[in-house]
Motif scaffolding. Structure first.
Motif, mmCIF file in Angstrom:
data_model
loop_
_atom_site.group_PDB
_atom_site.id
_atom_site.type_symbol
_atom_site.label_atom_id
_atom_site.label_comp_id
_atom_site.label_asym_id
_atom_site.label_seq_id
_atom_site.Cartn_x
_atom_site.Cartn_y
_atom_site.Cartn_z
ATOM 1 N N GLU A 1 0.823 -1.208 0.000
ATOM 2 C CA GLU A 1 0.000 0.000 0.000
ATOM 3 C C GLU A 1 0.861 1.262 0.000
ATOM 4 O O GLU A 1 0.599 2.201 -0.752
ATOM 5 N N LEU A 2 1.884 1.270 0.828
ATOM 6 C CA LEU A 2 2.767 2.438 0.889
ATOM 7 C C LEU A 2 3.565 2.613 -0.395
ATOM 8 O O LEU A 2 3.804 3.745 -0.834
ATOM 9 N N ALA A 3 3.953 1.512 -1.023
ATOM 10 C CA ALA A 3 4.687 1.601 -2.292
ATOM 11 C C ALA A 3 3.828 2.264 -3.360
ATOM 12 O O ALA A 3 4.325 3.066 -4.163
ATOM 13 N N THR A 4 2.529 1.968 -3.364
ATOM 14 C CA THR A 4 1.617 2.599 -4.318
ATOM 15 C C THR A 4 1.583 4.106 -4.108
ATOM 16 O O THR A 4 1.634 4.884 -5.064
ATOM 17 N N LEU A 5 1.520 4.526 -2.849
ATOM 18 C CA LEU A 5 1.515 5.963 -2.546
ATOM 19 C C LEU A 5 2.837 6.610 -2.945
ATOM 20 O O LEU A 5 2.854 7.690 -3.541
ATOM 21 N N LEU A 6 3.935 5.948 -2.612
ATOM 22 C CA LEU A 6 5.248 6.500 -2.949
ATOM 23 C C LEU A 6 5.454 6.588 -4.452
ATOM 24 O O LEU A 6 6.006 7.574 -4.949
ATOM 25 N N LYS A 7 4.995 5.584 -5.185
ATOM 26 C CA LYS A 7 5.102 5.630 -6.653
ATOM 27 C C LYS A 7 4.301 6.795 -7.214
ATOM 28 O O LYS A 7 4.727 7.449 -8.169
ATOM 29 N N ALA A 8 3.135 7.033 -6.630
ATOM 30 C CA ALA A 8 2.278 8.115 -7.126
ATOM 31 C C ALA A 8 2.949 9.474 -6.972
ATOM 32 O O ALA A 8 2.797 10.338 -7.824
#
Length: 106
Positions: free
Chosen positions: A18-25
């Motif tokens: 979940e955090l990786a998705t936010l960081l990628k965004a």
């Protein structure tokens, strides 16, 4: 506690995804700028018409970047007439900040 949550204990698989998705965004300069522009805009929301002029990009490209931010749960939008107004989702943005911010000592 002296350390940010990322340094206290290993992140679980679900949280990491979940955090990786936010960081990628937010890892894209245009998206990071859009997020900042929306969050710092008067009233806490910005019309897409206020955002597009700040970039040397086409409207569809800006729309793509806004969609990535929206899909990640960082912003939400509301259509008013022909325009969409965007605002930050504070809980999601705060989750990113909490990941690296040391906790205050009591």
């Amino acid at each position: 506690m002296c350390c940010a949550p990322i340094a206290r204990e290993p992140i679980g698989e679900q949280d990491a995804a979940e955090l990786a998705t936010l960081l990628k965004a937010v890892a894209d300069p245009v998206r990071l700028r859009l997020l900042s522009m929306i969050g710092s805009h008067a009233g806490g929301e910005a019309c897409v018409c206020d955002l597009t002029d700040a970039f040397d990009l086409t409207a569809p490209t800006i729309s793509h970047h806004l969609k990535v931010l929206r899909t990640a749960g960082l912003i939400d939008g509301e259509r008013r007439g022909t325009w969409v107004y965007y605002r930050i989702i504070p809980e999601t943005v705060a989750r990113l900040g909490e990941l690296f911010t040391p906790l205050a000592t009591v």
